[in-house]
Design an enzyme around this catalytic site. Structure first.
Site, mmCIF file in Angstrom:
data_model
loop_
_atom_site.group_PDB
_atom_site.id
_atom_site.type_symbol
_atom_site.label_atom_id
_atom_site.label_comp_id
_atom_site.label_asym_id
_atom_site.label_seq_id
_atom_site.Cartn_x
_atom_site.Cartn_y
_atom_site.Cartn_z
ATOM 1 N N HIS A 80 -2.602 -1.038 -4.866
ATOM 2 C CA HIS A 80 -4.052 -0.929 -5.050
ATOM 3 C C HIS A 80 -4.459 0.538 -4.972
ATOM 4 C CE1 HIS A 80 -4.636 -0.025 -0.790
ATOM 5 N NE2 HIS A 80 -3.869 -1.073 -0.489
ATOM 6 N N SER A 115 0.824 -1.202 0.000
ATOM 7 C CA SER A 115 0.000 0.000 0.000
ATOM 8 C C SER A 115 0.873 1.273 0.000
ATOM 9 C CB SER A 115 -0.958 -0.047 1.197
ATOM 10 O OG SER A 115 -1.938 0.934 1.101
#
Length: 245
Positions: A139, A116
């Site tokens: 993501h 992340s």
């Protein structure tokens, strides 16, 4: 070599000591160069305090430590070891921007995971490494809790995502197209879109510079330090010659 544990139980922000202690600080007096090791582990804690059972890296601890490292002339280089699940987006990006703007030679190495917001932290150093068994999750930006379903919310997400994409592509060799392809992949993550990238794929895509371990990362940092020293000596020599003429 000077090591600092940057998690929430950090008490000692630096300083030379004779031997290893419980908080992970130690000094190696016979090292080739004096480097500072900064660990970014667990979850990046930003504007909200996480539960006490969470292992966290607090940005209000990291940022002053980075300022001190940049000012300390005895520290020749910074080694950043990452094993993080991500966390607060703006806090992680703030730390990454500060490291990217340092003159001190920096090398990062991802062990375990750099997920992340850990992705910008992995690429913010002058050179980046990842061990073969490590992974990185890419993501889109997400928020927990109540989110208003209005156009302004979508615009906020788009701008935040663009900030991350721009930073990553500016500080690595991956293209924006490839990074967004990883980010929007639909068949890899359960209940989400995105990709889990292993060490070899991260290097092949240009996201990370090198596949290697701790010895490789330290060797690279030593070379960066010596290149900086050689450049400084050259500038001093040129200045001296100019003054003589």
């Amino acid at each position: 070599m000077k090591y600092t544990n940057s998690s929430e139980d950090e008490e000692n922000k630096g300083g030379d000591v004779a031997e290893a202690s419980d908080n992970g600080v130690t000094a190696v007096p016979n090292a080739k160069h004096l480097i500072h090791c900064l660990t970014v582990i667990g979850q990046i804690e930003g504007h909200y305090i996480l539960p006490p059972q969470n292992k966290t890296t607090k940005y209000e601890h990291i940022i002053p430590a980075l300022v001190a490292i940049e000012q300390d002339r005895s520290i020749e280089g910074l080694l950043i070891i990452l094993n993080t699940v991500g966390g607060d987006v703006e806090a992680g990006l703030a730390i990454a921007e500060i490291i990217a703007g340092m003159e001190t030679p920096t090398v990062s190495i991802v062990v375990g995971g750099g997920h992340s917001i850990g992705v910008p932290l992995a690429v913010c150093a002058k050179r980046s490494f990842i061990v073969p068994s490590a992974t990185m999750t890419i993501h889109p930006v997400r928020l927990n809790g109540l989110v208003l379903g209005v156009p302004q919310t979508l615009s906020y997400f788009d701008r935040m995502q663009e900030r991350i994409t721009n930073f990553v592509t500016r500080n690595s060799n991956i293209s924006a197209r490839k990074f967004k392809e990883f980010m929007m992949k639909k068949d890899e993550l359960v209940m989400d879109v995105g990709s889990v990238v292993d060490g070899e794929t991260a290097v092949k895509s240009g996201l990370i510079d090198n596949l290697g371990g701790l010895a490789d990362a330290i060797d690279c940092l030593y070379k960066l330090i010596e290149e900086k020293e050689a450049l400084g000596e050259k500038k001093e020599s040129e200045k001296s010659e100019k003054e003589k003429s």
